[in-house]
Write an enzyme that holds these catalytic residues in place. Sequence first.
Site, mmCIF file in Angstrom:
data_model
loop_
_atom_site.group_PDB
_atom_site.id
_atom_site.type_symbol
_atom_site.label_atom_id
_atom_site.label_comp_id
_atom_site.label_asym_id
_atom_site.label_seq_id
_atom_site.Cartn_x
_atom_site.Cartn_y
_atom_site.Cartn_z
ATOM 1 N N LYS A 17 0.830 -1.217 0.000
ATOM 2 C CA LYS A 17 0.000 0.000 0.000
ATOM 3 C C LYS A 17 0.855 1.255 0.000
ATOM 4 O O LYS A 17 2.040 1.239 0.365
ATOM 5 C CB LYS A 17 -0.937 0.021 1.216
ATOM 6 C CG LYS A 17 -0.256 -0.128 2.591
ATOM 7 C CD LYS A 17 0.285 1.159 3.189
ATOM 8 C CE LYS A 17 1.092 0.929 4.451
ATOM 9 N NZ LYS A 17 1.849 2.074 4.916
ATOM 10 N N ALA A 105 10.377 -3.590 5.773
ATOM 11 C CA ALA A 105 10.500 -2.355 6.566
ATOM 12 C C ALA A 105 10.639 -1.148 5.640
ATOM 13 O O ALA A 105 11.419 -0.238 5.885
ATOM 14 C CB ALA A 105 11.683 -2.441 7.550
ATOM 15 N N ASP A 145 -2.223 -2.049 9.819
ATOM 16 C CA ASP A 145 -2.345 -2.024 8.352
ATOM 17 C C ASP A 145 -2.877 -3.341 7.780
ATOM 18 O O ASP A 145 -3.079 -3.447 6.573
ATOM 19 C CB ASP A 145 -0.968 -1.758 7.704
ATOM 20 C CG ASP A 145 -0.483 -0.332 7.952
ATOM 21 O OD1 ASP A 145 -1.306 0.533 8.307
ATOM 22 O OD2 ASP A 145 0.726 -0.095 7.776
HETATM 23 P P1 ATP Z 1 4.601 -0.893 8.648
HETATM 24 O O1 ATP Z 1 4.633 0.413 7.879
HETATM 25 O O2 ATP Z 1 3.292 -1.661 8.532
HETATM 26 O O3 ATP Z 1 5.149 -0.829 10.029
HETATM 27 P P2 ATP Z 1 6.617 -1.683 6.807
HETATM 28 O O4 ATP Z 1 5.921 -1.758 5.498
HETATM 29 O O5 ATP Z 1 7.508 -0.502 7.020
HETATM 30 O O6 ATP Z 1 5.592 -1.851 7.948
HETATM 31 P P3 ATP Z 1 7.227 -4.473 6.964
HETATM 32 O O7 ATP Z 1 7.979 -5.041 5.815
HETATM 33 O O8 ATP Z 1 5.797 -4.801 7.054
HETATM 34 O O9 ATP Z 1 7.492 -2.929 7.013
HETATM 35 O O10 ATP Z 1 8.015 -4.954 8.274
HETATM 36 C C1 ATP Z 1 8.067 -4.273 9.466
HETATM 37 C C2 ATP Z 1 8.857 -5.121 10.482
HETATM 38 O O11 ATP Z 1 8.173 -6.350 10.722
HETATM 39 C C3 ATP Z 1 10.246 -5.494 10.010
HETATM 40 O O12 ATP Z 1 11.150 -5.057 11.012
HETATM 41 C C4 ATP Z 1 10.273 -6.984 9.885
HETATM 42 O O13 ATP Z 1 11.454 -7.552 10.374
HETATM 43 C C5 ATP Z 1 9.067 -7.455 10.694
HETATM 44 N N1 ATP Z 1 8.339 -8.561 10.043
HETATM 45 C C6 ATP Z 1 7.703 -9.565 10.662
HETATM 46 N N2 ATP Z 1 7.118 -10.375 9.775
HETATM 47 C C7 ATP Z 1 7.387 -9.891 8.559
HETATM 48 C C8 ATP Z 1 7.060 -10.312 7.232
HETATM 49 N N3 ATP Z 1 6.324 -11.413 6.975
HETATM 50 N N4 ATP Z 1 7.491 -9.560 6.206
HETATM 51 C C9 ATP Z 1 8.212 -8.440 6.454
HETATM 52 N N5 ATP Z 1 8.563 -8.017 7.668
HETATM 53 C C10 ATP Z 1 8.155 -8.736 8.722
#
Ligand code: ATP
Length: 311
Positions: A17, A105, A145
């Site tokens: 998203k 992340a 989210d």
């Molecule tokens: P958000 O903005 O929803 O906090 P993001 O898009 O910045 O998230 P994600 O890739 O969703 O980031 O990951 C956030 C954190 O969650 C990372 O530090 C990661 O190590 C942990 N994590 C746990 N499970 C997962 C997964 N299946 N995929 C990615 N990251 C994961």
Amino acid sequence: MTTSAAPRVVHARAPGKINVFLKVGALLEDGYHDVATAYQAVSLAEDVRAHPADDFSVSFSGTVDVSNLATDGSNLAIKAATLLARKAGYRSGVRLEIEKHVPIAGGMGGGSADAAATLLACDALWGTDLSREDLLELATQLGSDVPFAFTGGTAVGMGRGDQLSPALAKGQFQWVFAFADFGMSTPEVYRELDRHRDRHSQDIFPAEVQPHVDAIVLQALRAGDPHMLAEVLHNDLQAPALHLEPELGAVIELGESNGALAGMISGSGPTVAFLVADLDHALELQIALSAARLNVVRATGPVHGARLISD
Ligand code: ATP
């Protein structure tokens, strides 16, 4: 008794998203903030394949670097599967194979998409008979989210971002994303926002406790007009993200000087999202950013939320 049916594999897909608008409310006593956001699901998706198994496991592949991703119970996909099993009273497990295309992340909700697709895949694999409302309730428990990754499309999110109402959007918007080769911690970016607001409390208006999405944003989405939307893109997390990683400012400038209508930090960063007028501009921008050795991906939005795929 043995059954002749071969173990099935269920394939589900859920989107990443972009927050085209994100206002963050004042810090609340519980340490969280309410937000007002307009989400758009984009055509960068996570593919989850669920195989029957006695216990719970997950493995990753894909177009983003998955080498540092934990595969134990801290992984959001494992959390989603175990939560669903508990709710449905299911006593076995699942082996999950996840093909990731959303940066880790990166501020694009990749982990949330994994959780949403896992809920849907395991629900189908196990035949739990839970309703869509039940699954959405579990999604809410997994993260702010996750409900949006489940529903997709374009939506307004209030509260923690999980109180969703669908928004109308006409046509397709063209996005170009510049991925960073590092991740950013969402809680850390929120803490930086609070510090920034403290530092400047004399010269900025205090944050609203209950922010709202500006009506003009919904109008631009409804009109399907990228020029209008570009004028009103907004992200309260951009300033703190740039404070933590100042070089992202140069990426935004580079895109804006190469035909993007607007560039912004996606969610809590570090991905930079560029809105462009049409496919031709998207291709030109992709070439210009790639020439600067950035990792660039094109996508369109809105797209579906989590759904089952027949292979
Ligand atoms: P958000 O903005 O929803 O906090 P993001 O898009 O910045 O998230 P994600 O890739 O969703 O980031 O990951 C956030 C954190 O969650 C990372 O530090 C990661 O190590 C942990 N994590 C746990 N499970 C997962 C997964 N299946 N995929 C990615 N990251 C994961």
